[in-house]
Design a protein around this motif. Structure first.
Motif, PDB file in Angstrom:
ATOM      1  N   VAL A  80     -69.186 -10.170 -65.687  1.00  0.00           N
ATOM      2  CA  VAL A  80     -70.482 -10.795 -65.909  1.00  0.00           C
ATOM      3  C   VAL A  80     -71.503 -10.099 -65.021  1.00  0.00           C
ATOM      4  CG1 VAL A  80     -71.797 -12.948 -65.795  1.00  0.00           C
ATOM      5  CG2 VAL A  80     -69.368 -12.996 -66.420  1.00  0.00           C
ATOM      6  N   ASN A  81     -72.580  -9.665 -65.626  1.00  0.00           N
ATOM      7  CA  ASN A  81     -73.642  -9.005 -64.894  1.00  0.00           C
ATOM      8  C   ASN A  81     -74.616 -10.077 -64.409  1.00  0.00           C
ATOM      9  OD1 ASN A  81     -75.766  -7.527 -63.912  1.00  0.00           O
ATOM     10  ND2 ASN A  81     -75.915  -6.179 -65.697  1.00  0.00           N
ATOM     11  N   ILE A  82     -74.683 -10.268 -63.104  1.00  0.00           N
ATOM     12  CA  ILE A  82     -75.562 -11.291 -62.532  1.00  0.00           C
ATOM     13  C   ILE A  82     -76.714 -10.654 -61.737  1.00  0.00           C
ATOM     14  CG2 ILE A  82     -73.807 -13.085 -62.461  1.00  0.00           C
ATOM     15  CD1 ILE A  82     -73.462 -12.422 -59.471  1.00  0.00           C
ATOM     16  N   SER A  83     -77.013  -9.402 -62.045  1.00  0.00           N
ATOM     17  CA  SER A  83     -78.045  -8.697 -61.279  1.00  0.00           C
ATOM     18  C   SER A  83     -79.421  -9.330 -61.444  1.00  0.00           C
ATOM     19  CB  SER A  83     -78.086  -7.221 -61.666  1.00  0.00           C
ATOM     20  OG  SER A  83     -78.435  -7.091 -63.020  1.00  0.00           O
ATOM     21  N   LEU A  84     -79.704  -9.948 -62.581  1.00  0.00           N
ATOM     22  CA  LEU A  84     -81.011 -10.574 -62.779  1.00  0.00           C
ATOM     23  C   LEU A  84     -81.189 -11.804 -61.900  1.00  0.00           C
ATOM     24  CD1 LEU A  84     -81.511 -10.281 -66.634  1.00  0.00           C
ATOM     25  CD2 LEU A  84     -82.670  -8.996 -64.836  1.00  0.00           C
TER      26      LEU A  84
END
Length: 156
Positions: free
Chosen positions: A140-144
């Motif tokens: 899961v990309n949580i960079s935002l």
């Protein structure tokens, strides 16, 4: 514990009372009444005609079908713990003695044999190792989430 019946006695009671065909047959009138209600049939309608009209098997035939399907599915699943009990034990272990009725495995094998199904033609199902429900991780990309809302452009 020092009180109550021993294991052998309890197993005999279970086999006699719970697994008996008599107890299972007690459900048949309920099944028949349900079919009569669904079909709008008379109380005197023959049971076989109810089954034919509804396209519904008797409970006995349904039990046989479900048991056969279970054994056939189990044949393809070598990693299932029940596979060893059903297919690797000598069939003589499941034969009935002169005093009792054949057990689940012996009865089901007899039905499969009567249906002329060759168990040797059933291939083993190869399940991925490890199964997908074990050791599965999602990326899961949580960079935002690290950005402030005001700094994120409206159109990407």
């Amino acid at each position: 514990m020092d009180w109550g019946a021993d294991r052998a006695t309890l197993l005999k009671l279970y086999r006699t009372l719970v697994r008996s065909k008599h107890v299972l047959r007690a459900l048949d009138p309920i099944h028949h009444q349900g079919l009569r209600i669904d079909l709008g049939a008379f109380r005197t309608s023959p049971i076989k005609s109810l089954y034919a009209e509804a396209g519904e098997p008797s409970l006995g035939h349904r039990r046989i079908k479900l048991a056969s399907n279970y054994v056939l599915k189990l044949k393809s699943l070598r990693r299932n713990p029940c596979h060893e009990v059903v297919f690797e034990a000598p069939l003589s272990d499941f034969s009935a003695d002169s005093k009792s009725e054949p057990n689940f495995v012996a009865r089901t094998f007899e039905h499969i044999k009567n249906a002329k199904i060759n168990l040797n033609t059933i291939d083993n199902l190869h399940v991925q190792c490890p199964p997908p429900w074990e050791k599965h991780t999602d990326n899961v990309n949580i960079s935002l989430t690290k950005q402030k809302k005001k700094k994120i452009p409206m159109k990407l």
